[in-house]
Design an enzyme around this catalytic site. Structure first.
Site, short mmCIF file in Angstrom:
data_model
loop_
_atom_site.label_atom_id
_atom_site.label_comp_id
_atom_site.label_asym_id
_atom_site.label_seq_id
_atom_site.Cartn_x
_atom_site.Cartn_y
_atom_site.Cartn_z
N HIS A 138 -8.04 3.45 -3.58
CA HIS A 138 -8.89 3.52 -2.69
C HIS A 138 -9.80 4.89 -3.06
CE1 HIS A 138 -6.17 1.38 0.73
NE2 HIS A 138 -5.73 1.04 -0.44
N GLU B 51 0.89 -1.12 -0.16
CA GLU B 51 0.06 -0.14 -0.24
C GLU B 51 0.88 1.18 0.01
OE1 GLU B 51 -3.29 -0.32 2.73
OE2 GLU B 51 -2.61 1.71 3.53
C1 LIG Z 1 -7.80 -1.78 4.35
C2 LIG Z 1 -8.15 -0.37 4.74
C3 LIG Z 1 -7.86 0.65 3.83
C4 LIG Z 1 -8.30 1.98 4.23
N1 LIG Z 1 -7.82 3.23 3.40
C5 LIG Z 1 -8.35 4.27 3.70
C6 LIG Z 1 -8.20 5.43 2.82
O1 LIG Z 1 -7.45 5.12 1.90
N2 LIG Z 1 -8.48 6.69 3.20
C7 LIG Z 1 -9.23 6.77 4.20
O2 LIG Z 1 -9.85 7.96 4.72
N3 LIG Z 1 -9.68 5.64 5.24
C8 LIG Z 1 -9.10 4.54 4.84
N4 LIG Z 1 -9.50 3.60 5.66
C9 LIG Z 1 -10.16 3.84 6.90
C10 LIG Z 1 -11.70 3.69 6.82
O3 LIG Z 1 -12.42 4.61 5.66
C11 LIG Z 1 -12.31 3.79 8.34
O4 LIG Z 1 -11.97 2.56 9.04
C12 LIG Z 1 -13.85 3.87 8.35
O5 LIG Z 1 -14.16 4.36 9.66
C13 LIG Z 1 -14.71 2.92 7.86
O6 LIG Z 1 -14.57 2.47 6.76
P1 LIG Z 1 -15.79 1.42 6.02
O7 LIG Z 1 -15.35 1.31 4.53
O8 LIG Z 1 -15.23 0.05 6.78
O9 LIG Z 1 -17.04 1.95 6.55
P2 LIG Z 1 -18.49 1.15 6.56
O10 LIG Z 1 -18.45 -0.12 6.07
O11 LIG Z 1 -19.61 2.06 5.93
O12 LIG Z 1 -18.68 0.98 8.12
C14 LIG Z 1 -18.83 2.25 8.80
C15 LIG Z 1 -19.44 1.91 10.27
O13 LIG Z 1 -20.98 1.95 9.97
C16 LIG Z 1 -21.31 0.71 10.12
N5 LIG Z 1 -22.46 0.34 9.36
C17 LIG Z 1 -22.52 0.05 8.26
N6 LIG Z 1 -23.46 -0.32 7.53
C18 LIG Z 1 -24.25 0.07 8.40
C19 LIG Z 1 -25.83 -0.13 8.48
N7 LIG Z 1 -26.63 -0.41 7.35
N8 LIG Z 1 -26.72 0.22 9.49
C20 LIG Z 1 -25.96 0.53 10.54
N9 LIG Z 1 -24.57 0.44 10.72
C21 LIG Z 1 -23.70 0.35 9.68
C22 LIG Z 1 -20.25 -0.27 10.71
O14 LIG Z 1 -20.67 -1.19 11.26
C23 LIG Z 1 -19.20 0.71 10.81
O15 LIG Z 1 -18.79 0.82 12.24
C24 LIG Z 1 -8.98 2.22 5.31
C25 LIG Z 1 -9.34 1.09 6.31
C26 LIG Z 1 -8.88 -0.23 5.73
C27 LIG Z 1 -9.09 -1.29 6.93
#
Ligand SMILES: Cc1cc2nc3c(=O)[nH]c(=O)nc-3n(C[C@H](O)[C@H](O)[C@H](O)COP(=O)(O)OP(=O)(O)OC[C@H]3O[C@@H](n4cnc5c(N)ncnc54)[C@H](O)[C@@H]3O)c2cc1C
Length: 315
Positions: free
Chosen positions: A92, A32
């Site tokens: 991303h 990454e």
């Molecule tokens: C491999 C990896 C790469 C990353 N790269 C970046 C990056 O490039 N830039 C950056 O800014 N961040 C990055 N992040 C961080 C990430 O954006 C954060 O961890 C963020 O808080 C969660 O993103 P998510 O896509 O998992 O969100 P989601 O999957 O949308 O989840 C967010 C929260 O909402 C809850 N949720 C989801 N759907 C629902 C629903 N329907 N009802 C109720 N609750 C729900 C989930 O349980 C979770 O607590 C990365 C994380 C990882 C693991």
């Protein structure tokens, strides 16, 4: 006899294909990168990209900034990797501060740049990542919706984030697992995890997903590995991501860092490389589909880990 593996055009390749096509029998790895902030950082990034190109990673990913100037570089850098190297880039993308129209424009820029693999994320609130989340008035609430949007925009292959210790906003591991399964059912082909330091946390996540939905559980969950090169910065990253650094591990790192005004970087890296190598050895024994290294645009520690694991196939 080695099976004949036809070459795959990078413009068409997918992460899932790349993970299936390891001809060496070794666990594939990916790395990454962060988009650069200035021209010196960009020169450093390209040196790191070229170093890894010689080691044949399954794919490389480029993160998306929480806001501000580096965001526009993600599509450019990913496109330059697609067009100017032999590497398969994954861009991303987060929903932070974007309307659906903005997101469509970024996705369109990826298509133009020849980038077909996108990691769909919600992102964190800019400024204070642990603060309250507010979606853009014309934007998306959850990553699952971004998976659908990317899918609607054309022929893309989508990955999502996974959390071995549970996402800090989820109401527990069961809710967190349900969310990952929903994102996979929405069309994601694989997930990459948040960094973690205890192999069992990853293995339990894998078991939870398989138990919740065997079909989705068959999709690769790629462990995210953070080679520790600074105690101060990994402690901050752990605080923001909720990853637990076991006390004995932290004590070893702090001892290596020393008591001077700045950390002994070589000693910290040596301990960090040993920690990550041991974690990866266990994960390989447990049959992980790949190892994804968060390089922070620095090659040395990741290369040392790959050497320890005998995973780099040099071109
Ligand atoms: C491999 C990896 C790469 C990353 N790269 C970046 C990056 O490039 N830039 C950056 O800014 N961040 C990055 N992040 C961080 C990430 O954006 C954060 O961890 C963020 O808080 C969660 O993103 P998510 O896509 O998992 O969100 P989601 O999957 O949308 O989840 C967010 C929260 O909402 C809850 N949720 C989801 N759907 C629902 C629903 N329907 N009802 C109720 N609750 C729900 C989930 O349980 C979770 O607590 C990365 C994380 C990882 C693991």
């Amino acid at each position: 006899m080695t099976a004949f593996i036809p070459p795959i055009d990078n413009a068409e390749a997918t992460v899932a294909q790349r993970l299936r096509l390891s001809s060496t029998g070794k666990t594939p790895f990916s790395v990454e990168f962060l988009p650069p902030r200035d021209s010196a950082a960009e020169a450093r990034l390209w040196r790191t990209v070229r170093t890894f190109e010689r080691l044949d990673p399954a794919f490389v990913s480029v993160t998306y900034g929480a806001g501000g100037s580096t965001r526009e570089h993600t599509a450019r850098i990913a496109g330059e990797i697609a067009q100017g190297t032999t590497l398969l880039p994954v861009a991303h993308l987060t929903a932070v501060g974007h309307s659906v129209a903005d997101l469509r424009a970024v996705i369109g820029a990826h298509a133009e740049g020849g980038v077909r693999n996108i990691l769909a994320l919600r992102g964190d609130p800019p400024g204070d990542p642990l603060g309250d989340w507010h979606k853009h008035p014309d934007g998306l609430e959850y990553a699952e919706e971004l998976v659908h949007l990317v899918d609607e925009c054309g022929d893309f292959h989508v990955g999502v984030a996974a959390f071995p210790e549970g996402h800090h906003r989820a109401g527990g591991l069961a809710e967190d697992t349900e969310n990952l399964v929903r994102k996979l059912r929405a069309g994601a082909d694989y997930s990459i995890t948040q960094m973690f330091f205890i192999a069992d946390d990853y293995l339990r996540l894998r078991d939870r997903v398989s138990a919740a939905d065997p079909e989705q559980g068959a999709k690769p969950i790629i462990p995210g590995i953070m080679p520790i090169i600074s105690v101060r910065s990994v402690a901050r990253m752990a605080e923001l991501s909720g990853a637990v650094i076991p006390a004995a591990m932290l004590a070893d790192l702090q001892r290596a860092a020393g008591t001077g005004p700045s950390e002994d970087v070589d000693a910290v890296r040596a301990v960090g490389v040993e920690i990550a190598s041991l974690l990866c050895e266990r994960l390989i024994r447990e049959g992980v589909p790949a190892l994804h290294f968060c390089t922070l645009n620095q090659a040395t520690a990741t290369c040392e880990i790959l050497d320890n694991l005998n995973l780099a196939s040099r071109r």
